[in-house]
Design a protein around this motif. Structure first.
Motif, PDB file in Angstrom:
ATOM      1  N   ALA A   1     -13.937  -5.279 -38.261  1.00 46.34           N
ATOM      2  CA  ALA A   1     -14.365  -6.515 -37.604  1.00 46.34           C
ATOM      3  C   ALA A   1     -15.888  -6.515 -37.432  1.00 46.34           C
ATOM      4  O   ALA A   1     -16.610  -6.418 -38.408  1.00 46.34           O
TER       5      ALA A   1
ATOM      6  N   CYS B   1     -17.831  -3.941 -39.257  1.00 42.57           N
ATOM      7  CA  CYS B   1     -18.150  -4.279 -40.653  1.00 42.57           C
ATOM      8  C   CYS B   1     -19.377  -5.178 -40.710  1.00 42.57           C
ATOM      9  O   CYS B   1     -20.217  -5.035 -41.605  1.00 42.57           O
TER      10      CYS B   1
ATOM     11  N   THR C   1     -11.592  -6.213 -42.066  1.00 36.85           N
ATOM     12  CA  THR C   1     -11.896  -7.402 -41.290  1.00 36.85           C
ATOM     13  C   THR C   1     -10.589  -8.113 -40.984  1.00 36.85           C
ATOM     14  O   THR C   1      -9.651  -8.089 -41.798  1.00 36.85           O
TER      15      THR C   1
END
Length: 151
Positions: free
Chosen positions: A127, A130, A149
């Protein structure tokens, strides 16, 4: 010791002190910034993001620094935003906007500093974690690094 720095948008009940979340080392023109909140999987809390942003901004004035390496201790580079903090802010303040504004400021700071920022990832980045890697100029991933993600 000086009292922990209070952020203008901190909420009651937080016990994080920004200084305990990162370690900065400088040697031979290389600034190594290590995320050290393994207990929270290096979540991008307001404290973590403010400390990281402030650290990068302070390195900007150090002409000895030619590159910054953003790394982590533990199994997780960053699990993304601190969901507990987001929930608390939404339920008590009615908004999470300050958290996401700070996140945007952090990502822009990474892009604006005069030196390259390299993400050194040897664990999980998910999430917002990243996003943090993607904001860096270069990412170096170990064989065991994983990226994810939501959605």
């Amino acid at each position: 010791t000086p009292a922990p720095r209070q952020l203008p948008f901190a909420f009651r009940g937080t016990s994080d002190t920004a200084a305990s979340l990162l370690v900065l080392e400088r040697k031979d023109g290389i600034a190594t910034v290590t995320l050290k909140d393994d207990k929270k999987r290096n979540a991008l809390s307001s404290s973590m993001m403010a400390e990281l942003k402030g650290t990068l901004e302070s390195l900007e004035s150090d002409k000895e620094v030619k590159v910054a390496i953003l790394r982590h201790d533990g199994k997780v580079f960053s699990s993304g935003h601190d969901l507990k903090e987001l929930h608390t802010r939404q339920s008590t303040l009615g908004t999470t906007d300050p958290v996401f504004s700070l996140c945007s400021e952090l990502m822009l700071t990474i892009k604006k500093v005069r030196f390259p920022v390299i993400a050194e990832v040897s664990g999980l980045a998910t999430a917002g974690g990243c996003q943090l890697v993607a904001a860096c100029d270069l990412a170096v991933a170990a064989d065991g690094a994983t990226f994810s993600t939501p959605g």
